[in-house]
Design a protein around this motif. Structure first.
Motif, short mmCIF file in Angstrom:
data_model
loop_
_atom_site.label_atom_id
_atom_site.label_comp_id
_atom_site.label_asym_id
_atom_site.label_seq_id
_atom_site.Cartn_x
_atom_site.Cartn_y
_atom_site.Cartn_z
N VAL A 97 -24.66 -13.03 -0.22
CA VAL A 97 -24.55 -11.91 -1.15
C VAL A 97 -23.12 -11.87 -1.68
O VAL A 97 -22.88 -11.94 -2.87
CB VAL A 97 -24.91 -10.57 -0.46
N ASN A 98 -22.16 -11.76 -0.77
CA ASN A 98 -20.74 -11.84 -1.15
C ASN A 98 -19.90 -12.06 0.09
O ASN A 98 -20.37 -11.86 1.22
CB ASN A 98 -20.28 -10.57 -1.89
N LEU A 99 -18.69 -12.50 -0.13
CA LEU A 99 -17.74 -12.56 0.97
C LEU A 99 -16.40 -12.03 0.51
O LEU A 99 -16.05 -12.11 -0.67
CB LEU A 99 -17.63 -13.97 1.56
N ASP A 100 -15.66 -11.45 1.45
CA ASP A 100 -14.38 -10.82 1.16
C ASP A 100 -13.38 -11.29 2.22
O ASP A 100 -13.68 -11.24 3.41
CB ASP A 100 -14.54 -9.29 1.20
N CYS A 101 -12.22 -11.75 1.76
CA CYS A 101 -11.24 -12.33 2.67
C CYS A 101 -9.87 -11.68 2.51
O CYS A 101 -9.52 -11.19 1.44
CB CYS A 101 -11.03 -13.81 2.38
N VAL A 102 -9.10 -11.72 3.59
CA VAL A 102 -7.69 -11.35 3.55
C VAL A 102 -6.90 -12.50 4.17
O VAL A 102 -7.25 -12.97 5.26
CB VAL A 102 -7.40 -10.07 4.36
N ILE A 103 -5.87 -12.94 3.47
CA ILE A 103 -4.94 -13.93 4.03
C ILE A 103 -3.65 -13.19 4.32
O ILE A 103 -3.11 -12.50 3.44
CB ILE A 103 -4.64 -15.08 3.04
N LEU A 104 -3.15 -13.33 5.54
CA LEU A 104 -1.89 -12.69 5.90
C LEU A 104 -0.81 -13.75 5.97
O LEU A 104 -0.82 -14.61 6.87
CB LEU A 104 -2.05 -11.96 7.24
N VAL A 105 0.07 -13.72 5.00
CA VAL A 105 1.09 -14.77 4.86
C VAL A 105 2.38 -14.15 4.32
O VAL A 105 2.34 -13.40 3.34
CB VAL A 105 0.57 -15.91 3.95
N GLU A 106 3.49 -14.46 4.96
CA GLU A 106 4.76 -13.89 4.52
C GLU A 106 5.27 -14.61 3.27
O GLU A 106 5.65 -13.99 2.30
CB GLU A 106 5.78 -13.99 5.67
N LYS A 107 5.31 -15.92 3.33
CA LYS A 107 5.74 -16.76 2.21
C LYS A 107 4.87 -18.02 2.21
O LYS A 107 4.51 -18.49 3.29
CB LYS A 107 7.21 -17.20 2.39
N PRO A 108 4.61 -18.59 1.06
CA PRO A 108 4.99 -18.16 -0.28
C PRO A 108 4.02 -17.11 -0.82
O PRO A 108 3.01 -16.83 -0.19
CB PRO A 108 4.87 -19.46 -1.08
N LYS A 109 4.33 -16.57 -1.98
CA LYS A 109 3.40 -15.66 -2.67
C LYS A 109 2.17 -16.45 -3.07
O LYS A 109 2.26 -17.51 -3.68
CB LYS A 109 4.08 -15.09 -3.94
N LEU A 110 0.99 -15.93 -2.72
CA LEU A 110 -0.24 -16.67 -3.01
C LEU A 110 -0.90 -16.24 -4.32
O LEU A 110 -1.86 -16.89 -4.75
CB LEU A 110 -1.25 -16.49 -1.87
N SER A 111 -0.40 -15.18 -4.94
CA SER A 111 -1.09 -14.67 -6.14
C SER A 111 -1.33 -15.75 -7.21
O SER A 111 -2.40 -15.75 -7.82
CB SER A 111 -0.36 -13.46 -6.73
N PRO A 112 -0.41 -16.71 -7.43
CA PRO A 112 -0.69 -17.72 -8.47
C PRO A 112 -1.84 -18.67 -8.10
O PRO A 112 -2.31 -19.41 -8.96
CB PRO A 112 0.63 -18.50 -8.58
N LEU A 134 -10.81 -12.33 -2.63
CA LEU A 134 -9.68 -12.84 -1.86
C LEU A 134 -8.48 -11.93 -2.06
O LEU A 134 -8.16 -11.56 -3.19
CB LEU A 134 -9.36 -14.22 -2.44
N LYS A 135 -7.85 -11.56 -0.96
CA LYS A 135 -6.63 -10.75 -1.05
C LYS A 135 -5.56 -11.38 -0.19
O LYS A 135 -5.87 -11.99 0.84
CB LYS A 135 -6.90 -9.32 -0.55
N ALA A 136 -4.30 -11.25 -0.60
CA ALA A 136 -3.20 -11.76 0.21
C ALA A 136 -2.27 -10.61 0.55
O ALA A 136 -1.96 -9.77 -0.30
CB ALA A 136 -2.44 -12.85 -0.55
N LYS A 137 -1.86 -10.55 1.83
CA LYS A 137 -0.95 -9.51 2.30
C LYS A 137 0.19 -10.16 3.06
O LYS A 137 0.01 -11.22 3.65
CB LYS A 137 -1.68 -8.56 3.28
N THR A 138 1.34 -9.53 3.07
CA THR A 138 2.44 -10.04 3.89
C THR A 138 2.40 -9.36 5.27
O THR A 138 1.63 -8.43 5.50
CB THR A 138 3.82 -9.75 3.26
N GLY A 139 3.24 -9.84 6.16
CA GLY A 139 3.36 -9.24 7.49
C GLY A 139 4.48 -8.22 7.55
O GLY A 139 4.86 -7.79 8.64
N GLU A 140 5.03 -7.87 6.39
CA GLU A 140 6.10 -6.86 6.32
C GLU A 140 7.28 -7.20 7.23
O GLU A 140 7.97 -6.32 7.75
CB GLU A 140 5.55 -5.47 6.68
N GLY A 141 7.49 -8.51 7.44
CA GLY A 141 8.65 -8.95 8.20
C GLY A 141 8.54 -8.80 9.71
O GLY A 141 9.48 -9.12 10.44
#
Ligand code: MG
Length: 166
Positions: A97-112, A134-141
């Motif tokens: 039906v659908n899938l939804d993901c989160v990638i947790l990565v500090e660097k590099p920016k994945l938006s491109p 698909l969403k990308a989030k940082t670990g806030e350091g």
């Protein structure tokens, strides 16, 4: 099994030393000085999606199906694992039906690269791109992600019986 089933997948891979890049995430090579440590190609996102699909139909997880003690899996393209999982979903009479993901990565920016990943994943699964989020989030350091020790990925999937009203 019921008409609709949900699956959850999570994975973590450690970041390797400088000079080991690029990063392989979501079937896409992301330019970066550090790659991920893994027995296969270490594609943390494809592993999370694979486990979510397998979980939705109650199959064993990726580590059981493709053990890292098996030389055949060394350096293996994780597309193979994901394609296998989707074949199992369809063999069980289900479709995504659908899938939804989160990638947790500090660097590099994945938006491109997110759109390229969505297209790559949709291509492997043979589903419309609109079913892949698909969403990308940082670990806030802070934490392993924030300290750039690891990259994490999470995925939830919904599958339904083919030719049913879910
Ligand atoms: Mg993995």
């Amino acid at each position: 099994m019921s008409g609709t089933r949900i699956g959850l997948g999570e994975d973590r891979h450690r970041l390797d030393a400088p000079g080991t890049g690029p990063l392989r995430i979501g079937g896409v090579n992301v330019p970066h000085e550090r790659g991920l440590v893994g027995h296969s190609d270490a594609d943390v996102l494809l592993h999370a999606i694979t486990d979510a699909l397998l979980g939705a139909i109650g199959e064993p997880d990726i580590g059981q199906l493709f053990p890292n003690t098996d030389g055949a899996n060394r350096g293996r393209d994780s597309q193979d694992f994901l394609r296998f999982a989707m074949e199992r979903v369809r063999a069980s009479g289900y479709e995504l039906v659908n899938l939804d993901c989160v990638i947790l990565v500090e660097k590099p920016k994945l938006s491109p690269y997110k759109d390229a990943m969505r297209h790559a994943i949709a291509g492997i699964l043979e589903v419309p791109v609109a079913e892949i989020s698909l969403k990308a989030k940082t670990g806030e350091g802070v934490g392993a992600v924030g300290r750039e020790e690891a990259i994490d990925a999470r995925c939830v999937v919904l599958v339904c019986r083919e030719h049913s009203e879910a």
